[in-house]
Design a protein around this motif. Structure first.
Motif, short mmCIF file in Angstrom:
data_model
loop_
_atom_site.label_atom_id
_atom_site.label_comp_id
_atom_site.label_asym_id
_atom_site.label_seq_id
_atom_site.Cartn_x
_atom_site.Cartn_y
_atom_site.Cartn_z
N GLY A 158 13.22 67.79 23.36
CA GLY A 158 14.62 67.80 23.75
C GLY A 158 15.26 69.14 23.41
N GLU A 159 16.60 69.15 23.39
CA GLU A 159 17.30 70.41 23.16
C GLU A 159 17.46 70.71 21.68
N GLN A 160 18.24 69.85 20.97
CA GLN A 160 18.52 70.03 19.55
C GLN A 160 19.01 68.70 19.01
N PRO A 161 19.05 68.53 17.70
CA PRO A 161 19.60 67.28 17.15
C PRO A 161 21.09 67.16 17.50
N ALA A 208 14.93 73.13 26.28
CA ALA A 208 13.52 72.82 26.04
C ALA A 208 12.62 73.59 27.00
N THR A 267 10.35 65.60 19.66
CA THR A 267 10.90 66.69 18.86
C THR A 267 11.95 67.43 19.67
N ASN A 268 12.53 68.46 19.09
CA ASN A 268 13.54 69.27 19.77
C ASN A 268 13.14 70.73 19.73
N PRO A 325 14.89 62.57 15.19
CA PRO A 325 15.24 62.96 16.56
C PRO A 325 15.47 61.75 17.46
N HIS A 352 17.90 66.35 30.85
CA HIS A 352 18.13 65.80 29.52
C HIS A 352 19.06 64.59 29.66
N GLU A 359 21.63 62.46 14.98
CA GLU A 359 20.32 62.94 14.49
C GLU A 359 20.50 63.82 13.25
N LYS A 380 15.85 73.01 15.72
CA LYS A 380 15.74 71.98 14.69
C LYS A 380 17.05 71.70 13.96
#
Length: 482
Positions: A319-322, A409, A358-359, A332, A441, A326, A362
């Motif tokens: 994915g992109e980011q938390p 991503a 995951t992203n 995540p 996304h 998250e 982080k």
């Protein structure tokens, strides 16, 4: 006047025995006429023979020196050695006096004999004799040494060719090695040795290892004097190799690969810093991500959010980011977007538990607005700083397919996140060949204000998830067949 005749075979031992006897009887050098048995008799020499027996002590260095010089071709070598030995009785330190003329002359003769032995080891060329099915193969070689070096050098060939019979024939002394026993016989004229079929192969090998770009004729002739060429089969190719060397060197230079531009060196120097590789233990990756301070995002985020899931998963979802949830939970895809993704993935036959999730980045990037934390898209620098962790996760899981959710991503995985709507639903490959399926996304669907557009995008995401499921099933079948 004493007359000492030295035999051509066993010369070293004969000289030591005679010199020991003369010295023990205190006979000066000018009372001895040294001669070789092969030489013509001296008219002024008497029949007096060297006295036998006697004990003398000489420096160890002189023994080593004499064992070399005695094989020199100088007919006065025996007299020179005894004269020096006579002086050693009264002149201490003579062996280390490099300015002494006699010492210098003997050292020069010693060096010449050693060089002659080296040439003999390098330039003796054997030709095979006898039947190929004989119990022991038999070889013969003709050689013409500068000094009398056959006898002191023969032990080298006996050690090296102990499993075959051979003979080295010279005009002076011949060495015969048969049945593991070495003996010496008088020299003989040059024989007519038969042709050896392996010589053509040896010449071909010599021509192929000849480097025309490094040719130095004088240096070559210094190391391989022409006097030895007549007994070396490869010597027939040397004139042509020398003549064609300039043209071959030019051809090699023209065919050589071109040098990279200077900027390539600078780029390669910066490359490791721009693409660092995490080299810690596999179990320490989450802790390493949690302690990351590579970019300013760690200052405002609650914590880093590493990926989770089976480390042998066939599918990795990036994915992109938390998000806000998250960031607080430290896991995540637990917020609204993650819940939507879990629902659509389950409908498409992609269970979340079987995938590694995951992203690309982080840490949570946001803008505070009152009590709310508004999501901000990571910029290129933040994506670049987090690539070290994404690469480490990819290396650890080694998925068969990666699902890239959204532009961030896709940029982290493939280098560019542009034109996602056109690229979605297609599979592109990373530099290492890992396939990456690009899709939307789920947060993009949640933020869409148009219900109809959101419905169409939701259907597109579902189609991409079904495509991923189908791709994994087909790949699994191929994997089992292989």
């Amino acid at each position: 006047m004493y007359h000492a005749e030295m035999p051509p075979i066993g010369t070293a031992e004969a000289w030591r025995r005679a010199a020991r006897g003369f010295l023990a009887q205190n006979i000066p050098p000018d009372a001895i006429l040294w001669n070789n048995e092969c030489a013509a008799p001296d008219l002024f020499a008497s029949e007096a023979r060297p006295p036998s027996g006697g004990e003398v002590q000489v420096p160890r260095g002189f023994v080593t020196l004499a064992d070399k010089v005695v094989w020199h071709s100088d007919p006065n070598r025996f007299a020179r050695l005894y004269g020096f030995l006579w002086r050693l009785r009264s002149e201490r330190g003579l062996m280390s006096d490099r300015a002494d003329a006699d010492m210098a002359r003997l050292r020069h003769m010693e060096k010449s004999v050693s060089r002659c032995q080296h040439k003999m080891k390098a330039f003796v060329r054997f030709r095979e004799l006898g039947a190929a099915d004989a119990p022991r193969r038999s070889f013969a070689a003709w050689f013409e040494p500068t000094h009398h070096t056959v006898e002191p050098t023969a032990t080298f060939f006996a050690r090296r060719f102990a499993d075959m019979d051979w003979r080295i024939l010279t005009p002076d002394v011949s060495a015969i090695f048969e049945g593991g026993q070495l003996r010496f016989e008088p020299g003989q004229p040059r024989p007519d040795l038969p042709e050896d079929a392996s010589e053509a192969l040896w010449i071909t090998y010599f021509c192929n290892i000849f480097n025309p770009a490094r040719l130095k004729v004088q240096a070559m002739q210094s190391e391989m004097p022409k006097k030895y060429w007549q007994n070396m089969p490869e010597a027939v190719a040397i004139p042509d190799l020398i003549a064609s060397a300039p043209a071959r060197a030019r051809a090699m230079a023209e065919a050589a690969p071109t040098l990279p531009p200077l900027r390539a060196v600078r780029v390669q120097t910066r490359l490791p810093a721009a693409n660092p590789v995490w080299q810690g233990a596999a179990g320490g990756l989450p802790e390493a991500i949690n302690s990351c301070t590579r970019c300013p995002l760690h200052r405002s985020a609650t914590q880093a959010v590493p990926g989770e899931g089976p480390t042998d998963a066939a599918l990795m979802i990036v994915g992109e980011q938390p998000g806000d949830h998250e960031d607080l939970a430290g896991r995540p895809f637990v917020g609204p977007a993650g819940q939507l993704f879990d629902q659509l993935a389950a409908e498409a036959g992609l269970p979340r538990q079987a995938a590694y999730v995951t992203n690309a980045v982080k840490h949570f990037k946001f803008t505070p607005r009152g009590r709310r934390r508004i999501h901000q898209r990571p910029d290129g620098s933040e994506i670049q700083h987090c690539k070290i962790w994404l690469r480490a996760e990819l290396e650890q899981v080694r998925p068969r397919l990666v699902l890239a959710l959204g532009a961030t991503a896709t940029q982290a995985l493939l280098g560019s996140g542009a034109d996602i709507l056109r690229r979605r639903g297609t599979i592109e490959h990373r530099a290492d060949g890992t396939p990456v399926l690009i899709t939307l996304h789920p947060s993009y669907l949640l933020r869409s204000p148009d219900p109809e557009q959101r419905s169409r995008d939701t259907e597109s995401l579902c189609a991409d998830l079904r495509l991923a499921a189908d791709w994994l099933r087909i790949d699994a079948v191929k994997h089992r067949r292989d």
